[in-house]
Design a protein around this motif. Structure first.
Motif, PDB file in Angstrom:
ATOM      1  N   UNK A  16       0.828  -1.211   0.000  1.00 33.76           N
ATOM      2  CA  UNK A  16       0.000   0.000   0.000  1.00 33.76           C
ATOM      3  C   UNK A  16       0.864   1.264   0.000  1.00 33.76           C
ATOM      4  N   UNK A  17       2.089   1.107  -0.436  1.00 33.48           N
ATOM      5  CA  UNK A  17       3.015   2.232  -0.405  1.00 33.48           C
ATOM      6  C   UNK A  17       2.548   3.428  -1.217  1.00 33.48           C
ATOM      7  N   UNK A  18       2.017   3.197  -2.428  1.00 30.35           N
ATOM      8  CA  UNK A  18       1.555   4.312  -3.241  1.00 30.35           C
ATOM      9  C   UNK A  18       0.362   5.010  -2.609  1.00 30.35           C
ATOM     10  N   UNK A  19      -0.519   4.251  -1.963  1.00 26.86           N
ATOM     11  CA  UNK A  19      -1.664   4.863  -1.287  1.00 26.86           C
ATOM     12  C   UNK A  19      -1.200   5.769  -0.153  1.00 26.86           C
ATOM     13  N   UNK A  20      -0.207   5.304   0.591  1.00 23.55           N
ATOM     14  CA  UNK A  20       0.352   6.133   1.670  1.00 23.55           C
ATOM     15  C   UNK A  20       0.981   7.395   1.088  1.00 23.55           C
ATOM     16  N   UNK A  21       1.712   7.260  -0.013  1.00 16.57           N
ATOM     17  CA  UNK A  21       2.350   8.418  -0.642  1.00 16.57           C
ATOM     18  C   UNK A  21       1.309   9.420  -1.119  1.00 16.57           C
ATOM     19  N   UNK A  22       0.190   8.942  -1.650  1.00 15.02           N
ATOM     20  CA  UNK A  22      -0.877   9.853  -2.093  1.00 15.02           C
ATOM     21  C   UNK A  22      -1.482  10.603  -0.910  1.00 15.02           C
ATOM     22  N   UNK A  23      -1.657   9.910   0.206  1.00 16.34           N
ATOM     23  CA  UNK A  23      -2.199  10.569   1.409  1.00 16.34           C
ATOM     24  C   UNK A  23      -1.239  11.642   1.901  1.00 16.34           C
ATOM     25  N   UNK A  24       0.055  11.303   1.935  1.00 13.42           N
ATOM     26  CA  UNK A  24       1.050  12.285   2.371  1.00 13.42           C
ATOM     27  C   UNK A  24       1.077  13.494   1.438  1.00 13.42           C
ATOM     28  N   UNK A  25       1.019  13.240   0.129  1.00  9.10           N
ATOM     29  CA  UNK A  25       1.040  14.345  -0.835  1.00  9.10           C
ATOM     30  C   UNK A  25      -0.180  15.237  -0.674  1.00  9.10           C
ATOM     31  N   UNK A  26      -1.347  14.633  -0.453  1.00 13.59           N
ATOM     32  CA  UNK A  26      -2.568  15.425  -0.248  1.00 13.59           C
ATOM     33  C   UNK A  26      -2.481  16.265   1.016  1.00 13.59           C
ATOM     34  N   UNK A  27      -1.885  15.694   2.067  1.00 12.83           N
ATOM     35  CA  UNK A  27      -1.729  16.447   3.313  1.00 12.83           C
ATOM     36  C   UNK A  27      -0.810  17.640   3.122  1.00 12.83           C
ATOM     37  N   UNK A  28       0.298  17.435   2.411  1.00 12.98           N
ATOM     38  CA  UNK A  28       1.229  18.542   2.163  1.00 12.98           C
ATOM     39  C   UNK A  28       0.597  19.619   1.286  1.00 12.98           C
ATOM     40  N   UNK A  29      -0.163  19.206   0.275  1.00 13.96           N
ATOM     41  CA  UNK A  29      -0.834  20.181  -0.588  1.00 13.96           C
ATOM     42  C   UNK A  29      -1.847  21.006   0.206  1.00 13.96           C
ATOM     43  N   UNK A  30      -2.513  20.362   1.176  1.00 14.48           N
ATOM     44  CA  UNK A  30      -3.561  21.048   1.947  1.00 14.48           C
ATOM     45  C   UNK A  30      -3.002  22.156   2.831  1.00 14.48           C
ATOM     46  N   UNK A  31      -1.740  22.028   3.254  1.00 18.12           N
ATOM     47  CA  UNK A  31      -1.162  23.042   4.146  1.00 18.12           C
ATOM     48  C   UNK A  31      -0.115  23.892   3.436  1.00 18.12           C
TER      49      UNK A  31
END
Length: 255
Positions: A16-31
């Motif tokens: 699930x590495x890519x899913x985790x990376x997408x979540x991290x990227x979305x979090x960084x974009x949000x802030x």
């Protein structure tokens, strides 16, 4: 941000590495600081919206944008993109190494953090010169992010930069909270605790604050350059007593 940039060796090997990376990227974009500005600021013809507040652009008006803090460059870039040709002056005061190219050659002034330096004093003086002589037609948009307390430093009469540097070192070493540290700064400097509002005279002031303090206290973030100070000299003195550092700080500050 592209999720692929966040794929570490561990994530690449995880199912699930890519899913985790997408979540991290979305979090960084949000802030992301520029995104926060774009969310709260817009312009339509002769009107500027800062959150729910509306300001009219009128003839012979100055629109000044000040961006202060570690996120100062991206916040200012976003504001300039939105406001366009109505901006008459702009400046960013940022931490060393946090600059980026800005349109129209807008200056980015780097200064010391977390211990203030002479560049921060010079930047503060330049900011105050920009605010001098404004009238009720003029609008000042202040973009504030973490680190602004050290970057925008202008000690009161009788207190030197060296005094403020020594105080900062003691406070950082004793374990004082950011609220406690900034209660002292607000009583020792011209630019803090609403100081920029006072300097701008009759001008309209709008502020967008990117919080880095739990609870979002507007008087604490960057020591509240656009927000009134609810603390007192007694509160500041109690911080020195609480940590037993009265004898460790410069005499000018004790006085």
């Amino acid at each position: 941000m592209q999720p692929e940039l966040l794929l570490s060796h561990t994530l690449r090997s995880h199912p699930r590495g890519m899913a985790v990376a997408r979540i991290l990227a979305a979090a960084l974009d949000a802030v992301e600081p520029a995104a926060a500005v774009r969310h709260a600021l817009r312009r339509e013809n002769h009107r500027i919206w800062v959150a729910e507040h509306v300001y009219e652009i009128v003839p012979e008006q100055q629109v000044i944008v000040l961006s202060i803090g570690k996120a100062g460059a991206p916040m200012l870039r976003a504001a300039l993109d939105i406001l366009g040709d109505c901006v008459t002056q702009a400046i960013a005061v940022i931490k060393d190494g946090h600059g980026e190219p800005l349109p129209l050659g807008i200056p980015t002034l780097e200064a010391g953090h977390p211990v203030p330096d002479a560049r921060g004093v010079a930047a503060s003086q330049q900011v105050l010169r920009m605010l001098a002589g404004l009238n009720e037609r003029d609008l000042v948009l202040v973009l504030i992010s973490g680190g602004g307390s050290a970057l925008l430093t202008l000690p009161v009469s009788g207190v030197s930069l060296a005094d403020m540097q020594a105080l900062t070192q003691v406070l950082l070493g004793c374990g004082a909270t950011i609220q406690e540290i900034n209660s002292l700064r607000k009583h020792l400097e011209y630019t803090k605790g609403g100081g920029l509002v006072q300097a701008a005279g009759l001008a309209q002031i709008a502020g967008l604050v990117l919080s880095d303090v739990v609870g979002d206290p507007l008087d604490v973030i960057a020591s509240g350059p656009t927000f009134p100070d609810p603390t007192t000299y007694t509160d500041a003195w109690h911080v020195l007593e609480r940590y037993g550092i009265i004898e460790q700080i410069p005499n000018a500050i004790r006085e």
